[in-house]
Scaffold this motif. Structure first.
Motif: not given
Length: 470
Positions: A142, A42-43
């Motif tokens: 982020d 996902h990241n």
């Protein structure tokens, strides 16, 4: 462990994995195997893996479980989060989790609230309805959180803490680092909310909206002729508001009760238009963009009157470019571009006080296809946003009736296709001795128009007309 909601409609749960677990990825695959889901990165920069679980019969949005490791303590994980309301955790071995059935979730707060891990005051800020950043670095960590903050504030009806707002404005240039797909999803989630105009204004005050759609910056302060109450910028924003209101359904309002509404129209706007968002949300996006080319096309005509000649055509090109860059699906890009191109057309079908002719209505529906109904509602919103608080009730009632009649006539005409046509291409080629080609298509269109106008009703009449047109 925290529980939140993603911009893409996922119902998500975050699991903070202690350093004693050797591999987050392996844990994710084991969890996916046990629960019947799938595990995917996902990241990777943050070491996050996500387990996706489809609900039975795909009866709703999927569930997502995000897994990320912390290296020292759970507080470290909390301090890596975005806002204090999201920096709350509950131990996985808590009795209310171990002993409950997931089908019973969410569980009553009395069973777990007193045991929340809350090192940053998240419960206090929730009680205050305040969105507060956990530290000064959250947006550097982020940049996608810049839009997420505005979206969460709108969804939760929270006030953004003044210091968090200052941080967002300071770090707004970092938005360029965010994946276009994520920006698109956050923007559309904001547009999907009720009160979208207010949320767009918040985005602008945070210096975010014109970074997402830079073309909007030029519309600020662009005056319009006296027929418009607001400048182009505010007109676009209010068109979003009115698009929302005319598609809200039956209302006790002297204005919005005149917008035609029935179960068929309601079902139409509830349809998924693409990218997981409804036609109603796409209509609001189009309202925001419909006059985006007015600054570039503003100028006097031969009489000296200020006009925006060609703004619909140029606007369609501009929104195609911008929405493509934001990774919208081709279906949504096409819908928005066609509505922008034709947004004036429903209001222009009438000449003076005369209602549109059946032929004109037929051509309108034939040429706009699947956005014909949406464009009629865009025309309603555009009209209301042009008049603003100076709207004249009788004029609006007359305009709304014309658009309602346009909807009704279009529903009755329902352009004939395939076997519903009086004749087909093969009939024309055989009867007239014509080869296949564009001429056949043009003849079929003219026959359909004549039928819509009530001039012909039988196959024989259609063939006779075709012979005359040839």
């Amino acid at each position: 462990m925290t529980d939140g909601g993603g911009a893409d409609g996922l119902r998500d749960m975050d699991i903070a994995v202690p350093p004693s677990v050797p591999s987050v990825e392996r844990l994710g695959h084991e969890l996916a195997g046990t629960l019947g889901g799938k595990c995917q990165p996902h990241n990777l920069a943050r070491g996050v893996y996500q387990v996706i679980l489809e609900p039975p019969d795909r009866s709703g949005p999927p569930h997502a479980i995000d897994l990320v490791r912390y290296t020292s303590s759970i507080q470290e994980n909390m301090e890596d989060r975005d806002f204090t309301c999201n920096a709350l955790a509950l131990a996985l071995d808590h009795p209310c989790l171990v002993n409950s059935d997931p089908d019973d979730w969410p569980l009553p707060a009395a069973e777990w609230a007193g045991d929340l891990i809350d090192p940053l005051g998240g419960r206090r800020d929730i009680a205050r309805k305040q969105l507060k950043a956990v530290n000064d670095r959250v947006f550097n960590y982020d940049p996608g959180r810049l839009l997420r903050g505005a979206r969460l504030a709108g969804q939760l009806k929270f006030m953004i803490d003044p210091e968090a707002a200052r941080q967002i404005r300071r770090d707004a240039p970092l938005l360029l680092q965010v994946a276009p797909e994520r920006i698109r999803q956050e923007l559309m989630t904001i547009l999907a909310m009720d009160g979208a105009r207010g949320q767009l204004e918040v985005l602008d005050r945070l210096d975010l909206l014109c970074r997402v759609i830079p073309e909007l910056e030029l519309t600020k302060g662009v005056d319009q002729p006296s027929a418009h109450y607001w400048d182009v910028w505010n007109h676009n924003l209010h068109t979003v508001e009115y698009a929302e209101l005319v598609t809200r359904g039956h209302q006790n309002s002297a204005i919005y009760s005149l917008a035609p509404w029935n179960s068929e129209v309601e079902a139409h706007f509830a349809q998924d238009a693409g990218d997981g968002f409804s036609r109603r949300t796409v209509l609001k996006l189009t309202g925001l963009l419909h006059d985006i080319a007015k600054p570039q096309t503003k100028g006097p005509d031969k009489t000296g009157r200020i006009r925006f000649l060609g703004h619909s055509e140029l606007g369609a090109e501009m929104v195609t470019d911008r929405l493509t860059q934001l990774r919208f699906s081709s279906a949504v890009v096409s819908m928005v571009a066609r509505m922008v191109l034709h947004h004036l057309r429903p209001s222009q079908l009438r000449h003076g006080q005369e209602m549109p002719t059946p032929r004109a209505v037929h051509r309108y529906y034939r040429e706009l296809g699947d956005v014909a109904v949406d464009t009629i509602y865009l025309a309603m919103a555009d009209y209301l946003a042009a008049k603003g608080p100076e709207i004249v009730a009788d004029h609006w009632a007359n305009h709304a009736k014309m658009l309602a009649d346009l909807l009704e006539v279009g529903r009755i005409q329902a352009p004939a296709q395939g076997p519903l046509r009086l004749v087909n291409g093969h009939d024309l080629m055989q009867h007239l001795g014509l080869p296949p080609g564009r001429a056949i298509g043009r003849l079929l269109e003219q026959i359909d128009e004549a039928r819509a106008a009530g001039e012909i009703t039988t196959r024989e009449q259609a063939l006779s007309l075709a012979a005359q047109l040839k």
